[in-house]
Design a protein around this motif. Structure first.
Motif, PDB file in Angstrom:
ATOM      1  N   THR A 124       0.863  -1.269  -0.006  1.00 50.77           N
ATOM      2  CA  THR A 124       0.017  -0.042   0.024  1.00 50.77           C
ATOM      3  C   THR A 124       0.902   1.098  -0.105  1.00 50.77           C
ATOM      4  OG1 THR A 124      -1.728  -1.304   1.181  1.00 50.77           O
ATOM      5  CG2 THR A 124      -1.881   1.144   1.290  1.00 50.77           C
ATOM      6  N   ALA A 125       2.096   1.227   0.671  1.00 51.85           N
ATOM      7  CA  ALA A 125       2.779   2.505   0.678  1.00 51.85           C
ATOM      8  C   ALA A 125       3.241   2.845  -0.859  1.00 51.85           C
ATOM      9  CB  ALA A 125       3.982   2.345   1.582  1.00 51.85           C
ATOM     10  N   ALA A 126       3.378   1.779  -1.421  1.00 50.40           N
ATOM     11  CA  ALA A 126       4.021   1.984  -2.814  1.00 50.40           C
ATOM     12  C   ALA A 126       2.920   2.492  -3.924  1.00 50.40           C
ATOM     13  CB  ALA A 126       4.623   0.630  -3.449  1.00 50.40           C
ATOM     14  N   ALA A 127       1.698   1.945  -3.384  1.00 49.09           N
ATOM     15  CA  ALA A 127       0.474   2.431  -3.987  1.00 49.09           C
ATOM     16  C   ALA A 127       0.390   3.931  -3.709  1.00 49.09           C
ATOM     17  CB  ALA A 127      -0.680   1.472  -3.765  1.00 49.09           C
ATOM     18  N   VAL A 128       0.297   4.283  -2.604  1.00 55.59           N
ATOM     19  CA  VAL A 128       0.255   5.897  -2.142  1.00 55.59           C
ATOM     20  C   VAL A 128       1.355   6.646  -2.806  1.00 55.59           C
ATOM     21  CG1 VAL A 128       0.648   7.416  -0.499  1.00 55.59           C
ATOM     22  CG2 VAL A 128      -0.703   5.352   0.076  1.00 55.59           C
ATOM     23  N   ALA A 129       2.482   6.008  -3.042  1.00 51.91           N
ATOM     24  CA  ALA A 129       3.599   7.084  -3.728  1.00 51.91           C
ATOM     25  C   ALA A 129       3.159   6.999  -5.157  1.00 51.91           C
ATOM     26  CB  ALA A 129       4.859   6.257  -3.571  1.00 51.91           C
ATOM     27  N   TYR A 130       2.894   6.020  -5.768  1.00 49.15           N
ATOM     28  CA  TYR A 130       2.278   5.937  -7.128  1.00 49.15           C
ATOM     29  C   TYR A 130       1.141   6.931  -7.347  1.00 49.15           C
ATOM     30  CZ  TYR A 130       1.485   4.038 -12.059  1.00 49.15           C
ATOM     31  OH  TYR A 130       1.432   3.867 -13.303  1.00 49.15           O
ATOM     32  N   ALA A 131       0.226   6.953  -6.465  1.00 42.47           N
ATOM     33  CA  ALA A 131      -0.987   7.799  -6.816  1.00 42.47           C
ATOM     34  C   ALA A 131      -0.455   9.140  -6.667  1.00 42.47           C
ATOM     35  CB  ALA A 131      -1.832   7.420  -5.812  1.00 42.47           C
ATOM     36  N   ARG A 132       0.291   9.483  -5.397  1.00 39.06           N
ATOM     37  CA  ARG A 132       0.827  10.838  -5.553  1.00 39.06           C
ATOM     38  C   ARG A 132       1.749  11.436  -6.854  1.00 39.06           C
ATOM     39  NH1 ARG A 132       2.492  10.081   0.789  1.00 39.06           N
ATOM     40  NH2 ARG A 132       0.536  10.749   1.561  1.00 39.06           N
ATOM     41  N   ARG A 133       2.361  10.509  -7.379  1.00 40.35           N
ATOM     42  CA  ARG A 133       3.311  10.895  -8.743  1.00 40.35           C
ATOM     43  C   ARG A 133       2.303  11.094  -9.672  1.00 40.35           C
ATOM     44  NH1 ARG A 133       6.604   6.223 -11.077  1.00 40.35           N
ATOM     45  NH2 ARG A 133       5.926   5.428  -9.048  1.00 40.35           N
ATOM     46  N   ILE A 134       1.137  10.369  -9.773  1.00 38.04           N
ATOM     47  CA  ILE A 134      -0.081  10.642 -10.743  1.00 38.04           C
ATOM     48  C   ILE A 134      -0.401  12.175 -10.800  1.00 38.04           C
ATOM     49  CG2 ILE A 134      -2.317  10.205 -11.677  1.00 38.04           C
ATOM     50  CD1 ILE A 134      -1.499   7.057 -10.905  1.00 38.04           C
ATOM     51  N   ARG A 186       0.615  14.666  -9.035  1.00 30.42           N
ATOM     52  CA  ARG A 186       1.606  15.721  -9.343  1.00 30.42           C
ATOM     53  C   ARG A 186       1.834  15.954 -10.763  1.00 30.42           C
ATOM     54  NH1 ARG A 186       4.978  13.319  -5.366  1.00 30.42           N
ATOM     55  NH2 ARG A 186       6.094  12.281  -6.871  1.00 30.42           N
ATOM     56  N   GLU A 187       2.008  14.822 -11.534  1.00 28.94           N
ATOM     57  CA  GLU A 187       2.029  15.124 -13.173  1.00 28.94           C
ATOM     58  C   GLU A 187       0.917  15.775 -13.826  1.00 28.94           C
ATOM     59  OE1 GLU A 187       3.535  11.045 -14.572  1.00 28.94           O
ATOM     60  OE2 GLU A 187       5.054  11.344 -13.379  1.00 28.94           O
ATOM     61  N   ILE A 188      -0.177  15.094 -13.369  1.00 28.83           N
ATOM     62  CA  ILE A 188      -1.689  15.707 -13.955  1.00 28.83           C
ATOM     63  C   ILE A 188      -1.791  17.184 -13.485  1.00 28.83           C
ATOM     64  CG2 ILE A 188      -3.964  15.358 -14.277  1.00 28.83           C
ATOM     65  CD1 ILE A 188      -3.513  12.293 -14.390  1.00 28.83           C
ATOM     66  N   ALA A 189      -1.596  17.487 -12.039  1.00 25.03           N
ATOM     67  CA  ALA A 189      -1.920  18.514 -11.495  1.00 25.03           C
ATOM     68  C   ALA A 189      -1.158  19.905 -12.357  1.00 25.03           C
ATOM     69  CB  ALA A 189      -1.696  18.664 -10.052  1.00 25.03           C
ATOM     70  N   LEU A 190      -0.383  19.757 -12.928  1.00 26.83           N
ATOM     71  CA  LEU A 190       0.398  20.784 -13.592  1.00 26.83           C
ATOM     72  C   LEU A 190      -0.524  21.303 -14.486  1.00 26.83           C
ATOM     73  CD1 LEU A 190       3.886  19.276 -14.521  1.00 26.83           C
ATOM     74  CD2 LEU A 190       3.240  20.699 -12.891  1.00 26.83           C
ATOM     75  N   THR A 191      -1.656  20.655 -14.986  1.00 26.75           N
ATOM     76  CA  THR A 191      -2.505  21.285 -16.058  1.00 26.75           C
ATOM     77  C   THR A 191      -4.037  21.099 -15.544  1.00 26.75           C
ATOM     78  OG1 THR A 191      -2.683  19.163 -17.201  1.00 26.75           O
ATOM     79  CG2 THR A 191      -0.937  20.994 -17.916  1.00 26.75           C
ATOM     80  N   GLU A 192      -4.361  20.282 -14.690  1.00 29.15           N
ATOM     81  CA  GLU A 192      -5.666  20.017 -14.205  1.00 29.15           C
ATOM     82  C   GLU A 192      -5.648  19.662 -12.572  1.00 29.15           C
ATOM     83  OE1 GLU A 192      -7.765  17.327 -16.789  1.00 29.15           O
ATOM     84  OE2 GLU A 192      -6.075  17.444 -18.138  1.00 29.15           O
ATOM     85  N   LYS A 193      -7.118  19.994 -12.128  1.00 32.65           N
ATOM     86  CA  LYS A 193      -7.097  19.415 -10.607  1.00 32.65           C
ATOM     87  C   LYS A 193      -7.782  17.915 -10.670  1.00 32.65           C
ATOM     88  CE  LYS A 193      -8.762  21.083  -6.140  1.00 32.65           C
ATOM     89  NZ  LYS A 193      -9.428  22.075  -5.547  1.00 32.65           N
ATOM     90  N   VAL A 194      -6.995  17.222 -10.045  1.00 31.90           N
ATOM     91  CA  VAL A 194      -7.683  15.753 -10.095  1.00 31.90           C
ATOM     92  C   VAL A 194      -7.361  15.177  -8.764  1.00 31.90           C
ATOM     93  CG1 VAL A 194      -7.251  15.468 -12.637  1.00 31.90           C
ATOM     94  CG2 VAL A 194      -5.413  14.875 -11.109  1.00 31.90           C
ATOM     95  N   SER A 195      -8.037  13.807  -8.485  1.00 31.64           N
ATOM     96  CA  SER A 195      -7.601  13.236  -7.230  1.00 31.64           C
ATOM     97  C   SER A 195      -7.702  11.836  -7.917  1.00 31.64           C
ATOM     98  CB  SER A 195      -8.758  13.332  -6.504  1.00 31.64           C
ATOM     99  OG  SER A 195     -10.085  12.892  -7.027  1.00 31.64           O
ATOM    100  N   VAL A 196      -6.932  10.854  -7.256  1.00 35.02           N
ATOM    101  CA  VAL A 196      -6.776   9.512  -7.637  1.00 35.02           C
ATOM    102  C   VAL A 196      -7.456   8.589  -6.653  1.00 35.02           C
ATOM    103  CG1 VAL A 196      -5.174   7.857  -8.417  1.00 35.02           C
ATOM    104  CG2 VAL A 196      -4.784  10.174  -9.072  1.00 35.02           C
ATOM    105  N   LEU A 197      -8.155   7.796  -6.988  1.00 33.87           N
ATOM    106  CA  LEU A 197      -9.116   6.634  -6.194  1.00 33.87           C
ATOM    107  C   LEU A 197      -8.028   5.476  -6.339  1.00 33.87           C
ATOM    108  CD1 LEU A 197     -10.881   5.634  -4.122  1.00 33.87           C
ATOM    109  CD2 LEU A 197     -12.558   5.460  -6.021  1.00 33.87           C
ATOM    110  N   VAL A 198      -7.508   4.895  -5.014  1.00 34.74           N
ATOM    111  CA  VAL A 198      -6.800   3.561  -5.128  1.00 34.74           C
ATOM    112  C   VAL A 198      -7.546   2.568  -4.744  1.00 34.74           C
ATOM    113  CG1 VAL A 198      -4.813   2.442  -4.545  1.00 34.74           C
ATOM    114  CG2 VAL A 198      -4.769   4.929  -5.112  1.00 34.74           C
TER     115      VAL A 198
END
Length: 62
Positions: free
Chosen positions: A26-36, A38-50
């Motif tokens: 789960t810790a790796a999943a959290v890190a992956y979701a945060r990376r997603i 950060r990358e998308i937030a440069l242009t849009e406001k999003v959230s990631v449901l894991v």
């Protein structure tokens, strides 16, 4: 190792992850979701449901 799914939402629409990705834990999943986010937030406001392989909600990263 468990498979995690990362559903991306902009509060109006959700893009469901049908494939998922295998990660160590789960810790790796959290890190992956945060990376997603950060990358998308440069242009849009999003959230990631894991979710896990059974569709259980594990966390939401904004």
């Amino acid at each position: 190792m468990p498979r995690f799914y990362f559903h991306i939402s902009d509060n109006a629409e959700t893009l469901r992850d049908e494939k998922g990705i295998i990660l160590d834990d789960t810790a790796a999943a959290v890190a992956y979701a945060r990376r997603i986010v950060r990358e998308i937030a440069l242009t849009e406001k999003v959230s990631v449901l894991v979710t896990d392989a059974d569709g259980r909600r594990l966390m939401q990263v904004r």
